[in-house]
Design an enzyme around this catalytic site. Structure first.
Site, PDB file in Angstrom:
ATOM      1  N   GLU A   1      -4.958  11.215  -2.634  1.00  0.00           N
ATOM      2  CA  GLU A   1      -4.950  11.770  -1.268  1.00  0.00           C
ATOM      3  C   GLU A   1      -4.798  13.283  -1.246  1.00  0.00           C
ATOM      4  O   GLU A   1      -4.138  13.843  -0.360  1.00  0.00           O
ATOM      5  CB  GLU A   1      -3.822  11.120  -0.439  1.00  0.00           C
ATOM      6  CG  GLU A   1      -3.939   9.613  -0.338  1.00  0.00           C
ATOM      7  CD  GLU A   1      -2.733   8.956   0.330  1.00  0.00           C
ATOM      8  OE1 GLU A   1      -1.976   9.647   1.019  1.00  0.00           O
ATOM      9  OE2 GLU A   1      -2.572   7.740   0.149  1.00  0.00           O
TER      10      GLU A   1
ATOM     11  N   GLU B   1      -5.273   1.838  -1.486  1.00  0.00           N
ATOM     12  CA  GLU B   1      -4.040   1.532  -0.746  1.00  0.00           C
ATOM     13  C   GLU B   1      -4.474   1.009   0.607  1.00  0.00           C
ATOM     14  O   GLU B   1      -5.370   1.577   1.241  1.00  0.00           O
ATOM     15  CB  GLU B   1      -3.176   2.776  -0.489  1.00  0.00           C
ATOM     16  CG  GLU B   1      -2.278   3.190  -1.611  1.00  0.00           C
ATOM     17  CD  GLU B   1      -1.413   4.406  -1.241  1.00  0.00           C
ATOM     18  OE1 GLU B   1      -1.005   4.533  -0.071  1.00  0.00           O
ATOM     19  OE2 GLU B   1      -1.193   5.232  -2.134  1.00  0.00           O
TER      20      GLU B   1
END
Ligand code: CA
Length: 495
Positions: free
Chosen positions: A342, A433
């Protein structure tokens, strides 16, 4: 969820191949049915004609269609609700928007089914493709909710569509030419089912046991994190105990292992709890040290000063994690290795200085682990959706997205199509995720063939889904669970 009837779009998609088999009757039927689908019109809706809730119509920025556009998505309840008739089926949703103050996330609901997405930054009017949505015959509602807010919506188009085709076949070749037989076998397994099978996954053993208790199945993939092995945490007393050994054991017991690393910054931790101007507590303690807000460590400085202490500390930390990864290698266990996730969000220090220092750090990590530590049991999983941050095909085996949709039944169709435009035929694409457990049957009906998903810790409870919904996904034929994995196929020792 109930079995879905075979829609006209799916029939048409199937019938494209009917003439090959030479049945005149089937071909004629196909022509008749598909002619109907193809004449289904695009549905065009002006946002300003919808029901406005805590939003307003504006005309000040030129270039809109109709009589204006909807603005002021600024309050918690801000939304526009469009009600319209449709013949039903799958449609591609396009939204004409602008984002005067930078990229913004939005939430959608189509007949109550939620999904989320992101409008790119655009001062001018632009068209965003939000993926596919399913309409029912008759009256439908499309609701655009605030999400991050601060965007304008001019109009939407719903274009009749077929499910996405399966992704192209991939070579199982790993980027590391010295990849171990175990890593190669795992990648070959992942690639062999890509487009038809989705592997289940879960971070945390407690959550995996909850799944077993409620579905009778264990996930195929187990996730762990090297966070507490970061040297700057150990200096403060963090104790990772036998976290690595437990994950190695799971690998030996036939689970696929994925490891992340919430890398606590090597130094310069703020380590303070303070109050912001509104009197809210801001916790920047040492254990938050993977967040940009909790450290002044400058990755750009470290990488551009080869003799600096900062760069040496980066290597010290990489070596500490390399030592842990070696334990997997020694046991013959390959790892879906997912570091530096991320980055483009900027909330982790490795993404705080823009894409170039991040990419340099990714390559340094790859080089150090592969060529210095001789770790060849790693399948390199990169998690980020922004093309500017991609380290390059030579450094990535699997591309992932991390998503926490407002509705866990969101098939992530828009995300899938974005990833296919970039990586179809090049890289395996996965949901690395996920908040909750996805509705894989719906994903497959839309043609979103994610190779696997891994649910994040603590996201399976009743707030997200019922136990029955959890069980439905885990018992689907297309979902690979632990019991369906080829026995011990990735346990072979290094050769
Ligand atoms: Ca308009």
């Amino acid at each position: 969820m109930a079995e879905r009837p075979l829609s006209k779009e799916i029939l048409c998609y199937t019938f494209q191949f009917a003439p090959v088999f030479g049945s005149i009757w089937i071909t004629l039927m196909a022509v008749a049915v598909c002619a109907g689908a193809q004449t289904k019109p695009t549905i065009h809706l002006e946002a300003e004609k919808g029901q406005l809730v805590d939003t307003s119509v504006a005309v000040s920025f030129p270039g809109y269609s109709g009589s204006g556009y909807v603005t002021e998505f600024t309050k918690d309840d801000s939304k526009v609700v469009l009600t319209f008739d449709a013949p039903g089926g799958l449609y591609t949703l396009r939204i004409r928007f602008r984002t005067p103050s930078g990229a913004k996330g939005y939430d959608l609901k189509v007949d109550g089914e939620g999904s989320s997405g992101m409008f790119d930054q655009s001062q001018a009017w632009a068209v965003h493709t939000a993926g596919k949505v399913e309409l029912k015959p008759g009256s439908n509602t499309l609701e655009i909710d605030k999400g991050w807010g601060w965007f304008d919506v001019d109009s939407v188009d719903l274009i009749p569509a077929a499910p996405d085709p399966a992704p192209k076949r991939l070579s199982p070749t790993l980027i590391d030419p010295k990849a171990t037989p175990a890593a190669r076998k795992l990648m070959a397994y992942l690639v062999s089912g890509y487009g038809s099978r989705t592997l289940s996954g879960q971070y945390g053993w407690d959550d995996a046991q909850y799944i077993k208790q409620n579905t009778g199945k264990y996930p195929a993939i187990l996730g762990g994190d090297f966070m507490d092995y970061s040297p700057s945490r150990i200096a403060f007393g963090a104790n990772p105990k036998d976290g690595t050994e437990q994950m190695v054991q799971k690998g030996l017991q036939g689970w696929i292992v994925t490891m992340s690393w919430h890398w606590n910054a090597p130094k310069d931790l703020i380590n303070k709890i303070s109050k912001d101007q509104n009197g809210n507590t801001v916790d920047n303690s040492w254990y938050k040290g993977f967040y940009t807000s909790a450290t002044t460590f400058d990755v750009q400085y470290a990488l551009s000063h080869p003799d600096s202490e900062d760069r040496k500390l980066l290597l010290r930390d990489i070596d500490a994690i390399g030592f842990q990864l070696k334990k997997f290698d020694d046991a013959g266990v390959p790892v879906l290795w997912r570091p530096l996730h991320e980055a483009s969000g900027g909330w982790f220090w490795w993404g705080a200085k823009g894409p170039e220092p991040f990419k340099a750090l990714w390559r340094l990590l790859y080089d150090r682990l592969t060529n210095y530590h001789h770790l060849h049991n790693l399948i390199w999983v990169y998690t980020d959706g922004d093309p500017k941050w991609y380290p390059g095909d030579r450094y990535v085996d699997v591309v992932g997205i991390d998503v926490y949709p407002s509705d866990p039944n969101d098939p992530l169709s828009g995300n899938w199509e974005d990833e296919m435009r970039r990586f179809d035929g090049k890289k395996l694409v996965a949901v690395t995720e996920f908040g909750g457990v996805p509705d894989v049957a719906k994903m497959q009906a839309f043609g979103a063939h994610w190779a696997y998903w891994v649910s994040w810790i603590g996201d399976l409870g009743p707030k997200k889904m019922t136990k029955a919904e959890l069980a439905e996904t885990y018992r689907l034929g297309q979902v690979a669970t632990h019991d369906k994995l080829p026995a011990a196929f990735f346990k072979s020792k290094r050769q």
